[in-house]
Scaffold this active site. Structure first.
Site, mmCIF file in Angstrom:
data_model
loop_
_atom_site.group_PDB
_atom_site.id
_atom_site.type_symbol
_atom_site.label_atom_id
_atom_site.label_comp_id
_atom_site.label_asym_id
_atom_site.label_seq_id
_atom_site.Cartn_x
_atom_site.Cartn_y
_atom_site.Cartn_z
ATOM 1 N N CYS A 35 42.062 40.824 44.449
ATOM 2 C CA CYS A 35 42.040 40.635 42.989
ATOM 3 C C CYS A 35 41.648 41.912 42.256
ATOM 4 C CB CYS A 35 41.100 39.495 42.603
ATOM 5 S SG CYS A 35 39.393 39.825 43.039
ATOM 6 N N ASP A 37 38.635 42.977 41.746
ATOM 7 C CA ASP A 37 37.342 42.877 41.071
ATOM 8 C C ASP A 37 36.283 43.693 41.809
ATOM 9 O OD1 ASP A 37 38.591 41.278 39.323
ATOM 10 O OD2 ASP A 37 37.694 39.403 40.006
ATOM 11 N N CYS A 60 36.139 38.445 37.469
ATOM 12 C CA CYS A 60 36.371 37.122 36.894
ATOM 13 C C CYS A 60 35.044 36.431 36.544
ATOM 14 C CB CYS A 60 37.137 36.267 37.894
ATOM 15 S SG CYS A 60 36.129 35.764 39.288
ATOM 16 N N CYS A 104 34.758 34.745 45.332
ATOM 17 C CA CYS A 104 34.049 35.513 44.295
ATOM 18 C C CYS A 104 32.553 35.571 44.626
ATOM 19 C CB CYS A 104 34.253 34.894 42.919
ATOM 20 S SG CYS A 104 35.964 34.419 42.597
#
Ligand code: FES
Length: 127
Positions: A35, A37, A60, A104
């Site tokens: 992603c 991130d 996120c 995450c």
């Protein structure tokens, strides 16, 4: 049922311990290749206890909530206990995350471990 728990929304909207620590004793930065991130954790450690912790997360909402919760969970804890922090513990403390967002919380576990590793590396090079 709502996709995100109230705790996730709370930590996403009002993240705790946001920012950087100048002259931190340990800094850990990790990223998720898929992603893109990035999460960075700063630790201030005195007598083997985390006296302050801050984070910067470019990612996120779940990553921000996970960072915020992780910092709350390790503040004031001995380094030996901090190393036991798992993404499952962070996810549970947040009241759960949707399955496709569990990765995450893994960033939070990895960033905390990387910061502790950085602390140990610096400490051993000072001897
Ligand atoms: Fe990348 Fe959440 S989608 S950390």
């Amino acid at each position: 049922m709502a996709l995100y728990s109230e705790k996730v929304m709370d930590h996403f909207r009002n993240p705790r311990n946001v920012g950087a620590i100048e002259n931190a004793d340990g800094v850990g930065e990790v990223g998720n290749a898929k992603c893109g991130d990035i999460m960075k954790i700063y630790l201030k450690i005195e007598d083997e206890v985390v006296t302050d912790v801050k984070f910067e997360t470019f990612g996120c909402g779940s990553a921000i909530a996970s960072s915020s919760m992780a910092t709350e969970m390790i503040k004031g804890k001995p380094v030996s206990e901090v190393l036991k922090l798992t993404n499952q513990a962070v996810t549970e403390a947040l009241g759960g995350l949707p399955a496709h967002k569990v990765h995450c919380s893994v960033l939070a576990e990895e960033a905390v471990r990387a910061a502790v590793k950085d602390y140990y590396e610096h400490r051993s090079s000072e001897c």
